[in-house]
Design a protein around this motif. Structure first.
Motif, mmCIF file in Angstrom:
data_model
loop_
_atom_site.group_PDB
_atom_site.id
_atom_site.type_symbol
_atom_site.label_atom_id
_atom_site.label_comp_id
_atom_site.label_asym_id
_atom_site.label_seq_id
_atom_site.Cartn_x
_atom_site.Cartn_y
_atom_site.Cartn_z
ATOM 1 N N TYR A 141 0.833 -1.200 0.000
ATOM 2 C CA TYR A 141 0.000 0.000 0.000
ATOM 3 C C TYR A 141 0.869 1.252 0.000
ATOM 4 N N ALA A 142 1.858 1.285 0.871
ATOM 5 C CA ALA A 142 2.683 2.488 0.993
ATOM 6 C C ALA A 142 3.389 2.800 -0.316
ATOM 7 N N LEU A 143 3.985 1.807 -0.949
ATOM 8 C CA LEU A 143 4.757 2.057 -2.170
ATOM 9 C C LEU A 143 3.848 2.347 -3.357
ATOM 10 N N LEU A 144 2.761 1.588 -3.473
ATOM 11 C CA LEU A 144 1.839 1.842 -4.590
ATOM 12 C C LEU A 144 1.289 3.254 -4.486
ATOM 13 N N ASN A 145 1.018 3.655 -3.260
ATOM 14 C CA ASN A 145 0.490 4.998 -3.070
ATOM 15 C C ASN A 145 1.536 6.045 -3.384
ATOM 16 N N LEU A 146 2.752 5.776 -2.966
ATOM 17 C CA LEU A 146 3.833 6.748 -3.160
ATOM 18 C C LEU A 146 4.124 6.946 -4.639
ATOM 19 N N HIS A 147 4.177 5.841 -5.378
ATOM 20 C CA HIS A 147 4.599 5.948 -6.776
ATOM 21 C C HIS A 147 3.440 6.145 -7.738
ATOM 22 N N PHE A 148 2.309 5.509 -7.468
ATOM 23 C CA PHE A 148 1.223 5.565 -8.442
ATOM 24 C C PHE A 148 -0.035 6.211 -7.878
ATOM 25 N N GLY A 149 0.002 6.631 -6.634
ATOM 26 C CA GLY A 149 -1.176 7.263 -6.046
ATOM 27 C C GLY A 149 -2.367 6.332 -5.916
ATOM 28 N N VAL A 150 -2.108 5.053 -5.736
ATOM 29 C CA VAL A 150 -3.202 4.094 -5.596
ATOM 30 C C VAL A 150 -3.926 4.328 -4.275
ATOM 31 N N LEU A 191 -6.329 -2.476 -1.258
ATOM 32 C CA LEU A 191 -6.802 -3.610 -0.448
ATOM 33 C C LEU A 191 -6.847 -4.908 -1.265
ATOM 34 N N PRO A 192 -7.574 -4.918 -2.385
ATOM 35 C CA PRO A 192 -7.561 -6.174 -3.165
ATOM 36 C C PRO A 192 -6.195 -6.477 -3.775
ATOM 37 N N ILE A 193 -5.468 -5.436 -4.209
ATOM 38 C CA ILE A 193 -4.164 -5.696 -4.827
ATOM 39 C C ILE A 193 -3.250 -6.406 -3.838
ATOM 40 N N SER A 194 -3.199 -5.880 -2.605
ATOM 41 C CA SER A 194 -2.264 -6.514 -1.668
ATOM 42 C C SER A 194 -2.796 -7.852 -1.176
ATOM 43 N N ALA A 195 -4.129 -8.021 -1.220
ATOM 44 C CA ALA A 195 -4.650 -9.348 -0.878
ATOM 45 C C ALA A 195 -4.126 -10.370 -1.878
#
Lengths: 400, 327
Positions: free
Chosen positions: A153-162, A168-172
């Motif tokens: 979550y932290a990295l996806l948010n940092l780089h792609f603004g997810v 939630l589903p991606i990391s699941a």
């Protein structure tokens, strides 16, 4: 009643402990100033303390032994009996629901925040319960998947603004993949070998996160992780906490539902069968590889979801949150609560997470108490606070 | 599957051998230093790993508190040595007494821990005993931290720099030399204890079959206690030696050392005494080369990776017996 013999025994135990703790408790060396301080009063307190501790310890140990002799093996814990009784069950569930609904509005934010962490541990505990309690695979590196979720979550948010909801589903899915990936090579290992290898995996992931600076920002961690969004409405801090609280409640309910359904499903029964006897289970046509891998993967899925929630709640993560002690805490939740029993795990999470939080008043001693508690609960209740009960089919006599 | 393993192994050894020979030729002294450093490290692991493997061999329990016993040994030695140092005693007397106290107290702690946390759980599920062990470990760590200090304490080496060793001291210091020699002596003594004495025989019998041993008149509880005491004694020796080597200790040193030693024990095949020694040496030497030639920050990752790799190919360790599972 306390007999003379027991007092004598306790006295000798106290004496033994006074000798035992002498160098560490009484002598304090200051190697820089070269002073030695003798703290004789500690010796006195240890003597008194261990004397009474030994008396109570022996008393309860005897009680336990006597109980074991008289009781039959298939006794069901009180909680299960109560919950099977419909007259009790419905009002109890209503009260529980109301309590958790109004909880964040009655208590201050601090308490809500603690409750969130306890609930996250309920989720983690239930996830690990699949691996350890049901499938019988001792996993000491569970925190690795928790770490994967949080960093995903932290990295996806940092780089792609997810956003949170997409993460939630991606990391699941990621957790599921990692579970399979780590599960595959260790399938052949049994028992303690498995434990130490999973522990190794957990540590490897943490150390990589700590040292791979360009990827994970190293020991500095990642800050400013946004909390979950609610239709673009701006929430203040207090409301955000309440919002996260309800998200976690929903996730926990979902977890409980899934785990309960899984437990009675074909795959759940296969887990239990595999735990009880691997060879007999394979002879019945259950695929060992598939069953073990699903246990690993599903356990990892919950851990990763828990990780996402953790990252969103604290808004800052660094590798220090994912040490082996975290794995041990989650494992303690499962074992102390009662392996293989969902209610037990929930109770275990509340006891183990809320207790140290509220023991902060005596902050220095809380880990001491925590350790002692683990020993005491295990000695007197080796099957956990609320032990798991298997579904038993009772055959009624058919009248001829 | 088998020929893949063999081919992979051969390729791996070949590459490693080629590369290793090149390094040895280019800088033999550095290589020797790393090798001896690795042996030293391995000796310390071996001293701790013995306790793990012996306890595991007898009651199938990962004694998580074992690392703490080792820490307590080092701590006791430090306290005793400093007190006597202030009283102005002779340094040789101090060294001997500190080691004796460390061993005695570690044994006492090992004995007590077994009585409190493991004996009541003899017939309980194995995971319960494991959690109890973890709890004990946490308790002992915090106990030492609260009673003493969370800071690192400087540890004045009990082993003097030998004069006759002066010319070689740049390759291996006299402390490292003593570590290796003491470890060899302890191993030999332990070997004699296990192979030739009555209690050693009883230990082996109990490890094989507890019920049968009890039927033959062996006091199983006593044997288990003895195992803990012997394991604690070797751990205490390891603790004192490593404290002399590193020069500082705190309440947390037991954890990582215990973990590494446990890895070493598993690597060699847990429950097997020669396995623990071999596993420790393999781990120590390979770690030393890895940190010397590659990255030092990934030292622990390497330790775990080597464990995972070896266990994947030999699921019960290097010397572990491969047990066929029976219904």
């Amino acid at each position: 009643m306390v007999t003379k013999k027991e007092i004598k025994q306790a006295f000798f135990i106290a004496l033994w402990f006074m000798v035992l703790t002498f160098p560490i408790m009484v002598i304090k060396v200051n190697t820089i100033k070269n002073i030695v301080i003798f703290r004789w009063n500690y010796l006195f307190w240890i003597g008194i303390g261990t004397f009474f501790a030994a008396l109570t310890w022996n008393y309860f140990l005897q009680l336990k032994e006597n109980k074991q002799k008289t009781e039959t093996s298939d006794d069901i814990p009180l909680v299960h009996k109560l919950l099977q009784n419909a007259r009790f069950k419905i009002p109890f569930l209503i009260v529980l629901a109301i309590f958790f609904l109004v909880y964040p509005f009655i208590f201050p934010m601090y308490h809500t925040s603690i409750m969130i962490s306890a609930l996250v541990y309920v989720m983690l505990g239930l996830g690990l319960n699949i691996v350890v309690g049901l499938a019988g695979l001792l996993d000491l590196g569970y925190v690795a998947f928790y770490c994967v979720g949080a960093y995903a979550y932290a990295l996806l948010n940092l780089h792609f603004g997810v956003s949170f909801w997409l993460a939630l589903p991606i990391s699941a899915v990621l957790g599921f993949l990692f579970g399979t990936l780590l599960g595959y090579p260790v399938l052949r290992l049994r028992g303690d070998y498995l434990a130490i290898v999973t522990l190794g995996f957990g540590e490897i992931i943490r150390i990589i996160m700590e040292n791979w600076d360009s990827f994970s920002n190293g020991p500095r961690g990642i800050a400013n992780i946004p909390p979950p969004s609610l239709f673009n409405i701006d929430l203040n801090q207090h409301n955000t906490v309440i919002y996260i609280y309800f998200i976690v409640i929903a996730l926990v309910l979902m977890t409980i539902f899934f785990v309960a359904r899984l437990e009675d499903s074909r795959i759940g029964r296969a887990w239990i069968a595999l735990r009880d006897d691997e060879i007999a289970c394979q002879a019945m046509g259950i695929s060992k590889v598939k069953t073990k891998l699903t246990a690993f993967a599903l356990g990892a899925t919950w851990a990763s979801i828990g990780g996402v929630v953790f990252a969103a709640k604290t808004s800052y993560i660094n590798p220090m949150s994912f040490t082996i002690w975290e794995s041990i805490t989650i494992l303690s939740v499962v074992v102390i609560g009662g392996m293989g029993s969902a209610i037990g795990v929930i109770a275990g999470a509340f006891v183990l997470i809320l207790l140290p939080e509220y023991l902060r008043a005596v902050a220095e001693y809380r880990m001491l108490v925590f350790g002692a508690l683990q020993v005491i609960v295990m000695v007197f209740k080796p099957e956990g606070l609320i032990k798991g009960v298997r579904k038993i089919y009772k055959f009624k006599k058919v009248e001829e | 599957m088998r020929w893949i393993n063999i081919t992979l192994g051969l390729i791996f050894t070949g590459v490693l051998g080629f590369w290793g020979t090149r390094e040895v030729i280019s800088d033999p002294v550095y290589f020797l230093e790393l090798l001896l450093g690795g042996i030293t490290r391995g000796s310390i692991y071996a001293l701790i790993a013995l306790g793990y493997t012996m306890v595991y061999g007898i009651i199938q329990l990962i004694n998580f508190a074992h690392g703490e016993i080792y820490m307590i040994g080092a701590m006791t030695a430090l306290i005793v040595a400093s007190v006597m140092g202030l009283w102005g005693w002779n340094s040789a007397v101090i060294a001997i007494l500190a080691v004796v106290f460390a061993i005695v107290y570690s044994c006492a702690y090992g004995f007590t821990v077994e009585k409190i946390a493991y004996k009541p759980l003899r017939n309980a599920p194995r995971l319960s005993a494991l959690i109890s062990a973890i709890g004990m470990s946490l308790f002992l760590q915090n106990y030492v931290m609260l009673a003493q200090t969370p800071e690192f304490l400087p540890f004045k080496s009990l082993i003097p720099d030998f004069l006759f060793w002066e010319p070689y001291a740049h390759i291996i210091t006299s402390v490292e030399l003593s570590i290796i020699i003491v470890t060899i002596i302890v191993m030999i003594l332990l070997g004699i204890l296990i192979k030739f004495t009555t209690i050693g025989k009883a230990m082996r019998a109990t490890a094989q079959d507890k019920v049968m041993a009890a039927l033959l008149g062996i006091n199983v509880n006593q044997v288990i206690s003895t195992t803990f005491v012997v394991g604690s004694a070797t751990a205490a020796i390891g603790g004192v030696l490593i404290a002399c080597h590193v020069g500082q200790i705190n309440f947390f040193i037991g954890f990582l050392a215990g973990l590494k030693a446990f890895i070493a024990a598993v690597l060699g095949g847990i429950g097997s005494v020669p396995g623990a020694v071999l596993g420790s040496l393999v781990l120590g030497i390979s770690e030393s080369f890895f940190t010397g030639y590659f990255w030092s920050e990934y030292e622990d990752v390497f330790a775990f990776s080597i464990l995972v790799i070896i266990l994947i190919f030999r699921p019960s360790g290097i010397l572990g017996k491969h047990e066929t599972q029976k219904v």
